[in-house]
Design an enzyme around this catalytic site. Structure first.
Site, PDB file in Angstrom:
ATOM      1  N   ARG A   1       0.776  -1.277   0.054  1.00 40.93           N
ATOM      2  CA  ARG A   1      -0.003  -0.069  -0.136  1.00 40.93           C
ATOM      3  C   ARG A   1       0.944   1.243  -0.103  1.00 40.93           C
ATOM      4  NH1 ARG A   1      -0.695   4.488   2.711  1.00 40.93           N
ATOM      5  NH2 ARG A   1      -0.216   3.675   4.495  1.00 40.93           N
ATOM      6  N   ASP A   2       1.627   1.488   1.241  1.00 40.96           N
ATOM      7  CA  ASP A   2       2.203   2.722   1.316  1.00 40.96           C
ATOM      8  C   ASP A   2       3.446   2.914   0.218  1.00 40.96           C
ATOM      9  OD1 ASP A   2       2.683   5.219   2.327  1.00 40.96           O
ATOM     10  OD2 ASP A   2       3.544   4.643   4.176  1.00 40.96           O
TER      11      ASP A   2
ATOM     12  N   HIS B   1       5.552   4.588  12.596  1.00 34.40           N
ATOM     13  CA  HIS B   1       5.840   4.415  11.045  1.00 34.40           C
ATOM     14  C   HIS B   1       6.776   5.483  10.417  1.00 34.40           C
ATOM     15  CE1 HIS B   1       3.582   3.939   7.115  1.00 34.40           C
ATOM     16  NE2 HIS B   1       4.193   5.063   7.197  1.00 34.40           N
TER      17      HIS B   1
ATOM     18  N   HIS C   1       9.530   7.078   8.060  1.00 32.49           N
ATOM     19  CA  HIS C   1      10.267   7.195   6.699  1.00 32.49           C
ATOM     20  C   HIS C   1      11.740   7.604   6.788  1.00 32.49           C
ATOM     21  CE1 HIS C   1       6.587   7.143   3.875  1.00 32.49           C
ATOM     22  NE2 HIS C   1       6.130   6.855   5.046  1.00 32.49           N
TER      23      HIS C   1
ATOM     24  N   CYS D   1      10.226   8.844  -3.640  1.00 31.72           N
ATOM     25  CA  CYS D   1       9.962   9.286  -4.822  1.00 31.72           C
ATOM     26  C   CYS D   1      10.396   8.849  -5.995  1.00 31.72           C
ATOM     27  CB  CYS D   1      10.350  10.918  -4.730  1.00 31.72           C
ATOM     28  SG  CYS D   1       9.852  11.817  -6.108  1.00 31.72           S
TER      29      CYS D   1
ATOM     30  N   ASN E   1       9.591   4.481   2.711  1.00 32.96           N
ATOM     31  CA  ASN E   1       9.277   3.809   4.207  1.00 32.96           C
ATOM     32  C   ASN E   1      10.801   3.178   4.499  1.00 32.96           C
ATOM     33  OD1 ASN E   1       6.242   3.432   4.869  1.00 32.96           O
ATOM     34  ND2 ASN E   1       6.363   3.262   2.565  1.00 32.96           N
TER      35      ASN E   1
END
Lengths: 302, 302
Positions: A15-16, A207, A209, A240, A249
């Site tokens: 998903r992410d 969570h 990054h 990106c 992530n």
């Protein structure tokens, strides 16, 4: 250091990760990838999102993915849901857990879901209520918990306010997202210091990054404060796609190395996660650059 | 978190960075780079090494570099010295501080300097004595303080034994190197826990490589244990040039971001370090991939 004996790694790559990739991955490839991830020992895989397909075309087929994967016993297959219409689609696809999401900062919330924070609460409340009625557990994501790309630094009190509203709706666990990867351990300490006044560590997940290379440092500080659930994406997927090496992530395999070396049990097989990362790397057609993948390459592995 | 107010960043890029690059950089380019680094606020730059030129051709011109750079007041220009012959060359070139080096593990020491640990001590003792007689301060590097590529895990007691011998010779500061970048914060805690029984935190520096993405987490644990001197290389220079993204020294600019966000003073300008990293990137002709450089690129900076 006081550390937990065991932690849970929640894989958000499908998903992410994929929602931020330029390439739109075919349904069959996603299914194959989720199946591979299911065989690593992971107990939680976020398989996709039921936002409107025109918003995130990369995840438009999440229903089909959930229907076609081989469901491994003991693995929770979750998906993001923005509203009751999305929830209906998710329930029809047989999702195990639904995730609602919003931001701690007005700027990011407005741009991400086109609503103010105050306007978002009733929408999520309805989703949580109906998901619970359908017998599903609910995860709540709060984005920009440390800094917002539009509003700047975000106060721990503001994050706590949003978390309190989500828990009051019946959300089971909240995942706190450093969306732009700006945080450092002192930020984590301030944030969790504030939230742990009102909530238990076991209600919270982190969570991170790895945009600035601080993700593992932040994970360690979170561990020291009692957090035992961490989100990550195999291959560090989700950066990106237009900038080489721009980290997304935190990579599941980098997290697993850290935990293993610190003597913290995860139940997840590092080698199989690297294989799964290589699989999706091939699919998306751009090099992924987690530390563990580079080490594997240097050792002549691929 | 208990943190120091101020730390010292020691730039090792011109030595530990360039010695591991495939490209041999011309003397004039090195001089220009050291001059650029001198204008960033750094107070310590390791400019090269006086090992035998045939061993490390990349640094064969260190004498010329030291003679040609513009000496900025307040900056210490150091160089590595393996023996008294190297020391003579270093003194002739006007070095400010000399560094001796050895490993905590037999396997690495043998392969790196072709001597057992026991055979190494008298050689270094002579160097330290003569350097002191010449009025120079001496830094001691201990490599493989956490793990050795040949011998596996290295015990903190073994590191302490070597450190004790070096301090007894008159070494002023010891830099503890996680040469293969395998360490995690629990390793750092065990290592420093053992060393701080016998030595003061101000006598020790930490030297991390970011091979597995754990360098900043290790820096934070070191800070919490009182360490205030950290080695790094602009651009994260020094990774294996044959593998894209394989991390070398922790990048000075990533370290500076961490310290700045944690409210710890360094006196070094992050923007100027990024410029210096871009300068050497152009010189060596391969892309460097520190987190701060990627962010700068994504922002359209270059």
């Amino acid at each position: 250091m006081k550390l937990p004996e065991k932690v849970t790694v929640k894989e958000v790559g499908p998903r992410d990760g994929l929602q931020n990739e330029k390439a739109v991955v075919a349904t069959a490839e996603k299914v194959a990838w989720v199946n591979a991830l299911s065989d690593t020992g992971l107990t939680y895989i976020e398989a996709g999102s039921f936002v409107r397909p025109e918003w995130i075309p990369q995840l438009a087929d999440t229903g089909a993915v959930l229907e076609k994967i081989r469901r491994k016993p003991g693995v929770t297959y979750a998906a993001l849901v923005p509203n009751v219409r999305g929830l209906e689609r998710a329930l029809n696809a047989g999702v195990d857990e639904v995730s609602v999401f919003m931001s701690a900062s007005e700027g990011h919330n407005l741009r991400n879901i086109n609503k103010t924070i105050a306007e978002t609460y009733p929408v999520l409340e309805k989703v949580v209520k109906e998901a619970k009625n359908a017998g599903k557990s609910v995860r709540g994501y709060i984005s920009t918990v440390i800094a917002c790309p539009y509003d700047g630094p975000v106060s721990p009190k503001q994050v706590k306010e949003v978390a309190g509203r989500l828990f009051a709706m019946g959300v089971d666990e909240i995942s706190l997202g450093d969306t732009i990867g700006a945080g450092v351990p002192t930020d984590v300490e301030r944030l969790l210091g504030e939230l742990l006044k009102d909530f238990h560590a076991r209600q919270l997940a982190m969570h991170f990054h790895d945009t600035r290379g601080t993700a593992l440092a932040n994970v360690v500080k979170s561990l020291e404060m009692g957090i035992t659930v961490f989100d990550s994406a195999a291959g560090g997927l989700g950066g990106c796609p237009y900038a080489k090496g721009a980290a997304g992530n935190v990579a599941t395999e980098d997290l697993l190395y850290l935990f293993a070396q610190m003597g913290i049990e995860t139940g997840v097989d590092l080698g199989r996660i690297i294989q799964a990362a290589q699989q999706i790397e091939k699919t998306i057609g751009r090099p992924l650059a987690s530390h563990q993948m580079e080490i594997y390459r240097m050792a002549g592995g691929a």
